[in-house]
Design an enzyme around this catalytic site. Structure first.
Site, PDB file in Angstrom:
ATOM      1  N   GLU A   1      40.061  40.508  52.856  1.00  0.00           N
ATOM      2  CA  GLU A   1      39.384  40.781  54.115  1.00  0.00           C
ATOM      3  C   GLU A   1      39.641  41.652  54.331  1.00  0.00           C
ATOM      4  O   GLU A   1      38.071  42.307  55.049  1.00  0.00           O
ATOM      5  CB  GLU A   1      39.014  39.352  55.374  1.00  0.00           C
ATOM      6  CG  GLU A   1      39.341  38.047  54.699  1.00  0.00           C
ATOM      7  CD  GLU A   1      40.247  37.124  53.591  1.00  0.00           C
ATOM      8  OE1 GLU A   1      41.192  37.415  53.623  1.00  0.00           O
ATOM      9  OE2 GLU A   1      39.885  36.512  52.412  1.00  0.00           O
TER      10      GLU A   1
ATOM     11  N   HIS B   1      39.626  26.149  58.242  1.00  0.00           N
ATOM     12  CA  HIS B   1      38.096  26.175  57.860  1.00  0.00           C
ATOM     13  C   HIS B   1      36.879  25.119  58.397  1.00  0.00           C
ATOM     14  O   HIS B   1      36.082  24.903  58.215  1.00  0.00           O
ATOM     15  CB  HIS B   1      38.182  25.248  55.897  1.00  0.00           C
ATOM     16  CG  HIS B   1      38.782  25.680  54.612  1.00  0.00           C
ATOM     17  ND1 HIS B   1      39.957  25.172  54.746  1.00  0.00           N
ATOM     18  CD2 HIS B   1      38.977  26.009  54.222  1.00  0.00           C
ATOM     19  CE1 HIS B   1      40.896  25.580  54.045  1.00  0.00           C
ATOM     20  NE2 HIS B   1      39.567  26.158  53.285  1.00  0.00           N
TER      21      HIS B   1
END
Lengths: 338, 408
Positions: A60, A129
């Site tokens: 990321e 999540h």
């Protein structure tokens, strides 16, 4: 007009910008051949080629850092961080680099990058999540932080974000990807069909960054919400029958404080609803600003209904996620204050 | 009872601490001219040994020898020596400025001048450096205005960065110098992204990334390498191994286990290890890597072996953590002296011209400093109005409100 869910609206925004502007490039984990785990980029690689839509390593910091480098060259990268929960490795690149580049170089270099990332819970995603880390970004000068609640806004805001000359963190409430949410965990999302915000105009349009939307006019209390919580607020209002005004913030930074203040001064009450944890959540900022500007109009303490100050649980997520019941209970209590 | 003894772990120590004799026996220094020069399109597998050895061109006698001793134009090499002398004069003066309390902070690059100046002269206009804080040579060997550079250090009314950056954290797009970050290593990834953008646009410009030995431990170093390995953009990845990251020696960044150049091997990126105090080696190896990038052959990693003679910054005292005479014992010598001897040998330079050049640049920097000081020192002359601009392209209402509160 076309009937679209939020995923399609986001894809349409990307498609329109990529067709219009050769400098727009899209990359992130799984976004290329596969079209993204939520399908937001499906078909784009085929249409625009591998040099403008491509997969990234699971890295990321690299996704955002590479995007910043491209932006300093003059491209308009729109990158995807697969889940907002995975944005932390990229945090330094976002807050120390993208956010400050214009300032520290006195405008010599700029980073017009858009970072899209699905956020929020309600889909049994567990602690990795389901998070809503938006407040972490609103604390950082130089960033714009956006959270749409429907396909119409998602498309218009995403186009505005890509065209914006500043770095934008664009949160997509994944609970709303396929349809609006009625607040009840045992019922699937409804289809966007028939919902006013599921009708999305064809072609290019923008929803200006920094403008809130009044989703329901009312006189008794102002509810400030964004993303999924707009629908929870609507459900609570319907259940209690309280004449609340619901404001969908859409953009947290810059914040449309004028619309908020006008509404609270009219209703005399303010409730804030967000999914993120309570302490130092964006609700704290909203409460402070409303108190500073509306203190003499307030007839009840400002109330916050939020996620709890715990990591996001898996099995008990529906006790964590603010629902219409919790919001309704506080609404009723607020109305009992003189 | 376990059949094994108690476990232990390793905390590397440098070869010497204050009071010890300097010891560079860990450094293998091959004779100049002995390392081969491969073709630019060589497969990375075929030059794995070049990440372990050290490319050197200038020998003890000041001759340029071996396969890497490609001819360099007289004009370029003279410009290089002059720029190195000028950089040293600049560093000396700025150090004094800090000691006089006219700036808060300064960082010298003494002993490392050849690296930035060697690579910059091998680049073309439009290429972009993503530097760290010890590459002032990149600007000083170009036409960047000295007065502006000093004004940045003084954070005064003439500071191009409007008083927002720590001294020495320059920025100049025009001169291919990316804005420096204090968060180390972040720019390494930007260089890869910038190079990819150049390729996406079908441009011919390349990027260079700069990082120190200590900062190779940062995740972004590895992020940059994996992205460079996957996308193969036109980028030169420099690691300046000056042995010391403040008080931590290069072993604390893993330098004892493998050379920094060898880290590229796991990524399939060709890499070279070079004597960073040898300007001719720097220039010719840079030309080789830059040509690779320009010919679309992908990234190259170069470890420049050098020594940080000066303190880390004006806030540092190296006498507290390393042998006092360590810099004198540095086996690769002084880059200025080595290039000077080479030029004298070639008949392009003389001791007199050297002395004269030193005086000339000291005078130039002094005059520029005086001029820069007229715009203010230690933040003097800067205005509070500059606080609120450039946070966003257009000032949002909440910042306008805050600016009004400050009353500017």
């Amino acid at each position: 007009m076309a009937e679209m869910n939020m995923v399609e609206a986001i894809r349409d925004a990307l498609d329109i910008k990529m067709a219009q502007d050769r400098d727009v490039v899209v990359f992130g984990e799984d976004v290329g051949y596969f079209g993204g785990v939520f399908r937001c980029t499906a078909g784009l690689q085929e249409k625009y080629g591998k040099d403008r839509v491509f997969d990234a390593p699971i890295n990321e910091s690299g996704i955002v850092g590479v995007g910043i480098g491209m932006a300093t060259y003059g491209l308009r990268p729109c990158v995807e961080v697969q889940f907002a929960d995975y944005i932390y490795p990229a945090y330094d690149q976002i807050v120390s680099e993208a956010a400050r580049l214009r300032y520290r170089s006195a405008g010599d270099f700029t980073a017009p990058i858009t970072i899209r990332t699905p956020c929020g819970g309600g889909i049994f995603g567990g602690q990795t999540h389901s998070q809503s880390p938006e407040a972490l970004f609103t604390h950082v000068s130089g960033l714009k932080t956006i959270i749409p609640s429907n396909p119409y806004d998602a498309k218009g805001l995403l186009i505005a974000a890509i065209e914006d000359d500043d770095p934008v963190v664009f949160f997509e409430p994944k609970r709303l990807y396929n349809g609006p949410f009625d607040g009840h965990h045992d019922r699937p999302s409804k289809s966007w069909a028939g919902h006013p915000w599921g009708d999305v105009p064809q072609g290019h349009y923008i929803v200006p960054i920094g403008k809130a939307a009044i989703r329901r006019e009312g006189a008794a209390v102002t509810i400030l919400a964004y993303g999924t919580m707009v629908y929870v607020a609507e459900a609570a209002v319907a259940a209690t029958g309280i004449d609340a005004e619901i404001i969908d913030l859409r953009s947290l930074v810059p914040l449309d404080i004028e619309t908020i203040v006008t509404s609270v001064q009219k209703t005399g009450r303010c409730m804030i609803v967000h999914e993120a944890t309570l302490t130092s959540g964006f609700g704290a900022e909203l409460a402070a600003q409303v108190q500073e500007r509306c203190f003499y109009h307030l007839e009840a303490p400002i109330a916050r209904v939020t996620g709890w100050d715990t990591p996001y649980p898996h099995a008990q997520e529906w006790d964590y996620f603010p629902g219409p019941k919790r919001v309704g209970k506080v609404l009723v209590a607020m109305m009992e204050e003189i | 009872m376990s059949e094994h003894g108690p476990l232990s772990f390793n905390v590397p120590e440098p070869m010497g601490r204050p009071g010890d004799e300097p010891d560079f026996s860990y450094l293998d220094v091959p004779r100049a001219g002995t390392v081969r020069k491969p073709p630019v399109d060589v497969d990375h597998q075929d030059i794995r040994d070049l990440a372990r050895t050290m490319i050197r061109v200038l020998n003890r006698d000041g001759d340029a020898v071996g396969e890497w001793a490609d001819p360099v134009e007289d004009e370029t090499i003279l410009h290089a020596l002059r720029s190195m002398i000028r950089t040293r004069a600049f560093d000396e003066r700025m150090m004094t400025l800090q000691r006089q309390g006219k700036t808060s902070f300064y960082m010298k690059c003494t002993g490392e001048e050849a690296i930035a100046i060697g690579q910059q002269l091998a680049l073309a206009p439009g290429d972009m450096n993503f530097p760290t804080y010890r590459q002032q040579g990149l600007l000083l060997c170009q036409d960047y205005p000295l007065v502006d550079m000093i004004s940045q250090i003084l954070s005064n009314a003439n500071d191009p960065l409007r008083g927002r950056q720590l001294p020495v954290m320059y920025s100049s797009k025009k001169h291919g110098f990316f804005s420096i970050s204090g968060n180390l290593g972040t720019q390494y990834v930007h260089a890869v992204g910038w190079a990819m953008a150049s390729a996406i646009k079908g441009d011919t410009k390349i990027a260079t990334a700069w990082i120190g030995d200590g900062s190779t431990a940062e995740s972004d170093f590895h992020a940059a390498l994996v992205n460079a390995s996957v996308y193969k953009p036109p980028v030169v990845l420099n690691v300046v191994n000056n042995q010391w990251a403040i008080s931590s020696f290069q072993g604390i960044a893993g330098g004892d286990s493998a050379t920094f150049a060898e880290r590229a091997h796991g990524f399939g990126i060709p890499s070279l290890r070079v004597d960073g105090n040898d300007w001719i080696a720097v220039y010719n190896v840079s030309r080789w890597a830059i040509e690779r990038a320009r010919r679309n052959l992908g990234p190259t990693l170069i470890e420049w072996v050098t020594y940080r003679v000066a303190p880390h910054s004006t806030s540092d005292d190296p006498a507290r953590y390393r042998p006092r005479k360590e810099s004198d014992a540095w086996p690769l010598g002084d880059p200025v002296l080595r290039l000077k001897n080479h030029l004298i040998k070639r008949g392009l330079w003389s001791e007199d011209r050297h002395v004269q050049a030193e005086a000339e640049y000291a005078q130039e920097v002094k005059a520029a400093t005086k001029k820069a000081e007229s715009f203010g020192v230690m933040g003097g002359g800067s205005t509070a109005r500059d606080i609120f601009d450039d946070v966003y392209k257009d000032m949002p209402p909440h910042l306008r409100e805050q600016r009004q509160k400050l009353g500017v």
